[in-house]
Structure formats: structure tokens, C-alpha cells
Design an enzyme around this catalytic site. Structure first.
Site, PDB file in Angstrom:
ATOM      1  N   CYS A  14       1.913   3.321   9.520  1.00 45.77           N
ATOM      2  CA  CYS A  14       2.048   4.444   9.143  1.00 45.77           C
ATOM      3  C   CYS A  14       2.855   5.412  10.119  1.00 45.77           C
ATOM      4  CB  CYS A  14       0.876   5.127   8.530  1.00 45.77           C
ATOM      5  SG  CYS A  14       1.110   6.756   7.799  1.00 45.77           S
ATOM      6  N   PRO A  33       0.752  -1.074  -0.013  1.00 50.83           N
ATOM      7  CA  PRO A  33       0.109   0.123   0.019  1.00 50.83           C
ATOM      8  C   PRO A  33       0.862   1.178   0.125  1.00 50.83           C
ATOM      9  CG  PRO A  33       0.201  -1.101   2.273  1.00 50.83           C
ATOM     10  CD  PRO A  33       0.950  -2.005   1.223  1.00 50.83           C
ATOM     11  N   LYS A  74      -1.072  -4.959   8.693  1.00 50.70           N
ATOM     12  CA  LYS A  74       0.284  -4.743   8.166  1.00 50.70           C
ATOM     13  C   LYS A  74       1.016  -3.927   9.310  1.00 50.70           C
ATOM     14  CE  LYS A  74       2.753  -2.229   4.440  1.00 50.70           C
ATOM     15  NZ  LYS A  74       3.157  -1.014   5.229  1.00 50.70           N
TER      16      LYS A  74
HETATM   17  C1  LIG Z   1       5.546   7.343  -0.341  1.00 51.53           C
HETATM   18  C2  LIG Z   1       5.068   6.147   0.651  1.00 51.53           C
HETATM   19  C3  LIG Z   1       3.616   6.158   1.041  1.00 51.53           C
HETATM   20  C4  LIG Z   1       3.438   4.984   1.632  1.00 51.53           C
HETATM   21  N1  LIG Z   1       2.014   4.661   2.033  1.00 51.53           N
HETATM   22  C5  LIG Z   1       1.697   3.848   2.796  1.00 51.53           C
HETATM   23  C6  LIG Z   1       0.221   3.430   3.169  1.00 51.53           C
HETATM   24  O1  LIG Z   1      -0.743   3.950   2.682  1.00 51.53           O
HETATM   25  N2  LIG Z   1      -0.250   2.365   3.829  1.00 51.53           N
HETATM   26  C7  LIG Z   1       0.906   1.412   4.369  1.00 51.53           C
HETATM   27  O2  LIG Z   1       0.676   0.532   4.998  1.00 51.53           O
HETATM   28  N3  LIG Z   1       2.303   1.541   4.125  1.00 51.53           N
HETATM   29  C8  LIG Z   1       2.747   2.750   3.399  1.00 51.53           C
HETATM   30  N4  LIG Z   1       4.086   2.912   3.040  1.00 51.53           N
HETATM   31  C9  LIG Z   1       4.848   1.894   3.440  1.00 51.53           C
HETATM   32  C10 LIG Z   1       5.299   0.850   2.247  1.00 51.53           C
HETATM   33  O3  LIG Z   1       3.921   0.198   2.148  1.00 51.53           O
HETATM   34  C11 LIG Z   1       6.218  -0.294   2.770  1.00 51.53           C
HETATM   35  O4  LIG Z   1       5.957  -0.910   3.912  1.00 51.53           O
HETATM   36  C12 LIG Z   1       7.395   0.637   2.812  1.00 51.53           C
HETATM   37  O5  LIG Z   1       7.757   1.426   1.884  1.00 51.53           O
HETATM   38  C13 LIG Z   1       8.655  -0.431   2.894  1.00 51.53           C
HETATM   39  O6  LIG Z   1       8.847  -1.212   1.840  1.00 51.53           O
HETATM   40  P1  LIG Z   1      10.030  -0.876   0.716  1.00 51.53           P
HETATM   41  O7  LIG Z   1      11.305  -1.148   1.679  1.00 51.53           O
HETATM   42  O8  LIG Z   1       9.887  -1.907  -0.195  1.00 51.53           O
HETATM   43  O9  LIG Z   1       9.871   0.712   0.226  1.00 51.53           O
HETATM   44  C14 LIG Z   1       4.423   3.860   2.198  1.00 51.53           C
HETATM   45  C15 LIG Z   1       5.650   4.279   1.869  1.00 51.53           C
HETATM   46  C16 LIG Z   1       6.141   5.225   1.079  1.00 51.53           C
HETATM   47  C17 LIG Z   1       7.591   5.149   0.627  1.00 51.53           C
END
Ligand SMILES: Cc1cc2nc3c(=O)[nH]c(=O)nc-3n(C[C@H](O)[C@H](O)[C@H](O)COP(=O)(O)O)c2cc1C
Length: 308
Positions: free
Chosen positions: A104, A19, A142
Site C-alpha cells: 500500500c 484486495p 502481496k
Molecule cells: C482504489 C484501490 C484500492 C486498493 N486497495 C488495496 C488494498 O487494500 N490492498 C492491497 O494490497 N492493494 C490494494 N490496491 C492495489 C491492487 O490490489 C492492485 O495491486 C493494483 O490496483 C494493481 O492491479 P491493477 O493494475 O489490476 O489495478 C488498491 C488499488 C486501488 C486502485
């Protein structure tokens, strides 16, 4: 690649789109599915806004018949609001899983007592999950890992006991937001502690890091976040397939966006800038664009130039 299931729903592979607020909207998800993602998460939707019948929140929760399997993610802190939001979504939208945002780190969300603020209130988490399960939803959650491993494990067990069908673990503490070192041991320990499927998340951006997450943790599936922003082709790359070039992918995104009549130009521009973040001059021009047609024109010229 293996498959995995949540409840009765079987995913075609182990690739999950995270997400991501202001990114993982319906057209973006459809594009990621085309590139190989099996399960997609919506961006987080505010429970309080949903029950006020807020138009923007309704947009964020937009889905379609081909946007499945889908986890619809909701954030909030009040059990009653979370229950009402779930009732609205279950009545009006098509999705497979109702996902509870427990990660978040943004001040705006934490100040409402929601997102990662809830990690300190396991009883409240249990109440929300039970309320959603009672409404007939298949619930997922999550979470983030904590520097206190026991806390993470205890929480994961409570989430399972409350009736959740899957846990995604973002393996970084709140203080790290979405960057930096990933605690693969936390994912491994959660996987060992619960009987429901566990999705590992954090730092996966290619085939190597995808395999590392699976091998080191034994998790059931892998969630990709940042690496997908402006780059839905990352899923094809992980699968060892040829990804769509960025220009083609973005033109498809705009096309889907217009067909779905989302009609919110600001979002199109944000996505355009993410797709071409590596090209400074193009980003300046995209920023100045005043219509979808102008965005299309700029991206098409870039496509022609790339061919020459
Ligand atoms: C710009 C941005 C917006 C995000 N929005 C959400 C969100 O709406 N809900 C959520 O559970 N995590 C959100 N996350 C976290 C991601 O879902 C994910 O857990 C986090 O980026 C780690 O994964 P990665 O290392 O592959 O980026 C967001 C991350 C980023 C960078």
C-alpha cells in the site's frame, strides 16, 4: 483454463480478485465469484483497529461460508499487533489465507510504517510471517516490484523462507502507485526464484492482458484490480463468457448487501458511483440519493431505459 493451488487449497481457475480498499467487501466478492473469480482477497484491514475491537474494522473483515477460497488481508507494522490481529481473525472469521499487505502506497499507511513502507524492512516482514505461521495460519504476501530487481528477488526468497505459501507481485514500483507501465520481467524473475505459487498483478483488464501475464511470466495465477471496480463482469469476459449487465450486477450487489445486513449506506453509494462512472447524469443522481431504495429506483429506471 488451468487451476492452481496454495497449500492444500485448490482454486477452480487462475482468476484472482485483488484486495481493493473500499471495494472488495463481502457482497462484491460474492458477485465476482459468481462472474468467475476463484480466489478473492478482502480489502486491507488495519491490525491496530482490529485489536481495539473497532466496529468498522470488524465489518471489513466480514466473511461467509460461500465466500471461499478467501485471502484476508491485514496491514500493520508492529509484530505484536499483527500477531494479536491474526489471533482475533483466526478465532472469529472464516478464511483460507492470511495475507500480509506489503504494497500500500498511501501516506496514511506508510506513516504507520506499514504497507509498502515494510518493503524496506525485510527482517520485520520475516518476523510477522513467522509469527502468523506459528499461529497456524496459511500465510500469503502481496509485494510490489522494486526498480532494483535484486531487492525484489531477495525479498521474495526471504518471504518464502519465512514460511509463506504464496506471493502476489504487483509489478509496479511504489512511486507509480496503481497505474502505468507493468514490469512483467519482475514477475517472471520472482517466479523463477521461488518454489511457492506466484500471482502476477498489474494492468490486466481483458483476456489478452490476462494471457500475456501468464505467457510472459509463467506465473501460477493472475490478479485483477482496477478493471474489476464497478465491473465484476470482467471475470466472465476473461473466461470468454457473457458478463452480467452492470445494472443487474449492481442490483444484485445491493440485494446481497441488504441481506447480509451490512448497514453502511456510504459504502453502497461509493460502489454505485463506481458501477456507473461512465454515466455522468446518473452519477449526479446517485450522489444525491439518501437511501438504498432511492439507489435501486435510479438503477432500475436506467435498466428500463436501456431495454427501450
Ligand atoms: C482504489 C484501490 C484500492 C486498493 N486497495 C488495496 C488494498 O487494500 N490492498 C492491497 O494490497 N492493494 C490494494 N490496491 C492495489 C491492487 O490490489 C492492485 O495491486 C493494483 O490496483 C494493481 O492491479 P491493477 O493494475 O489490476 O489495478 C488498491 C488499488 C486501488 C486502485
Amino acid at each position: 483454463m488451468d487451476t492452481f493451488s496454495i497449500g492444500r487449497v485448490k482454486m477452480k481457475n487462475q482468476l484472482v480478485l485483488a484486495p481493493i480498499y473500499r471495494i472488495t467487501d463481502l457482497p462484491f466478492r460474492l458477485l465476482c465469484r459468481e462472474q468467475g473469480a476463484s480466489l478473492c482477497y478482502s480489502e486491507m484491514v488495519n491490525s491496530e483497529a482490529l485489536i481495539r475491537n473497532n466496529k468498522a474494522a470488524g465489518h471489513l473483515a466480514q466473511t461467509s461460508a460461500d465466500d471461499r477460497p478467501l485471502a484476508m488481508q491485514v496491514f500493520g507494522a508492529r509484530v505484536e499487533s499483527m500477531k494479536k490481529a491474526a489471533e482475533t481473525l483466526l478465532r472469529e472469521k472464516q478464511f483460507d489465507f492470511l495475507d500480509l499487505n506489503l504494497g500500500c502506497p498511501s501516506d496514511n499507511v506508510i506513516n504507520q510504517g506499514a504497507g509498502s513502507a515494510l518493503l524496506k524492512r525485510p527482517k520485520r516482514i520475516v518476523e510477522i510471517i513467522k509469527a502468523w505461521v506459528d499461529l497456524g495460519a496459511v500465510v500469503t504476501a502481496k509485494i510490489r516490484s522494486s526498480p532494483n530487481m535484486l531487492h525484489t528477488i531477495r525479498l521474495a526468497k526471504e518471504i518464502e523462507k519465512a514460511g509463506a505459501s504464496c506471493i502476489a507481485v504487483h509489478a509496479r514500483p511504489i512511486t507509480q502507485k496503481n497505474k502505468g507501465i507493468v514490469d512483467l520481467v519482475a514477475v517472471k524473475r520472482v517466479k523463477k526464484a521461488v518454489g511457492i505459487p506466484v500471482i502476477g498483478n498489474g494492468g490486466v483488464n481483458d483476456r489478452f492482458s490476462f494471457n500475456r501475464m501468464l505467457d510472459k511470466t509463467g506465473c501460477d495465477a493472475v490478479m485483477v484490480g482496477t478493471a474489476s471496480i464497478g465491473n465484476p463482469g470482467v471475470f466472465a469476459e476473461i473466461l470468454g463468457q457473457k458478463p452480467l449487465p452492470r445494472e443487474t450486477a449492481f442490483l444484485k450487489y445491493i440485494d446481497l448487501y441488504q441481506k447480509l445486513e451490512i448497514g453502511y449506506f456510504g459504502r453502497l453509494k461509493t460502489q454505485a458511483i463506481k458501477f456507473f462512472a461512465g454515466n455522468k447524469q446518473l452519477v449526479v443522481n446517485l450522489q444525491a440519493a439518501k437511501s438504498a431504495e432511492e439507489l435501486v429506483g435510479l438503477v432500475q429506471s436506467r435498466k428500463q431505459a436501456a431495454k427501450r
